[in-house]
Write a protein that holds these residues in place. Structure first.
Motif: not given
Length: 188
Positions: A87-89, A91, A99, A132-134, A168
């Motif tokens: 998954e992409w977070k 920023s 991640f 937290y990430v997606h 990460r």
DNA sequence: CCAGACGTTGTT
DNA sequence: GTCTGG
DNA sequence: CCAGACGTTGTT
DNA sequence: GTCTGG
């Protein structure tokens, strides 16, 4: 959601499923993926309704609306075999950081649907840890859930398997053509 | 009635 | 910006 | 999901 | 194919 995953445990897949695979650290949509329906089968990732003249590329289906959407009518339940996903977070800087989610290499069974054209992965609202990430995640099924889904098309929250670890990883995975163990290496 | 969309993600 | 390909 | 292309002409 | 919008 789930738009990229891994299936790297050649030995475990051969032992548990009886299929020889080649480790893939960067499975992308349109790749052939391994599903259980419940027989093992290779099928393109990306589903298009049979009636679509111009093919639609559905890689996910929301469980919340799955039963209402015409696009998903006449699909059959299956399990997508994986051992991790990305998954992409976002920023602050609108940068996207990848991640890797996994269960220490153990095989994960994601709820999927398929037809003659291909396969899609069911998603749900993320567990608090994953969020937290997606905010979306693939639906992972425990043993009872796998049987209920493929045999009875029955899917229940108590069948969701939410035990997961994540870390990460570097930007290597971003390139769809880059398939290498370094994709899942933690960033130091 | 016919024409046109039919999905997800995220973003605005 | 939006679509296609992997 | 992200990366990469996105057009026409004619020529090889 | 089936549903929605006009």
């Amino acid at each position: 959601m789930c738009g990229r995953f891994t299936l790297t445990t050649e030995k475990a897949v051969e032992e548990k499923i009886g299929v020889k695979i080649k480790a893939n650290y960067n499975v992308t949509p349109s790749h052939s993926i391994l599903i259980l329906e419940p027989k093992p089968k290779l099928i393109p990732w990306g589903l298009s309704p049979v009636w679509a003249k111009k093919s639609i590329n559905l890689i996910n289906a929301r469980i919340e609306t799955f039963y209402e959407k015409p696009a998903f009518a006449n699909t059959l339940p299956c399990l997508v075999v994986a051992n991790g996903w990305y998954e992409w977070k976002k920023s602050n800087s609108s940068e996207k950081l990848p991640f890797y989610f996994h269960k220490d290499g153990k095989i994960l069974y994601m709820a999927g649907i398929f037809n003659e054209k291909g396969c899609a992965i069911l998603t749900k609202e993320s567990s608090s840890k994953i969020s937290y990430v997606h905010h979306r995640q693939p639906i992972l099924l425990n043993k009872a859930g796998r049987s209920a889904w493929v045999n009875e098309s029955n899917i229940q929250p108590e069948h969701y398997n939410n035990e997961i670890h994540f870390r990460r990883v570097g930007l290597f995975v971003n390139s769809p053509k880059f398939n290498h163990p370094i994709c899942i290496e933690p960033i130091s």
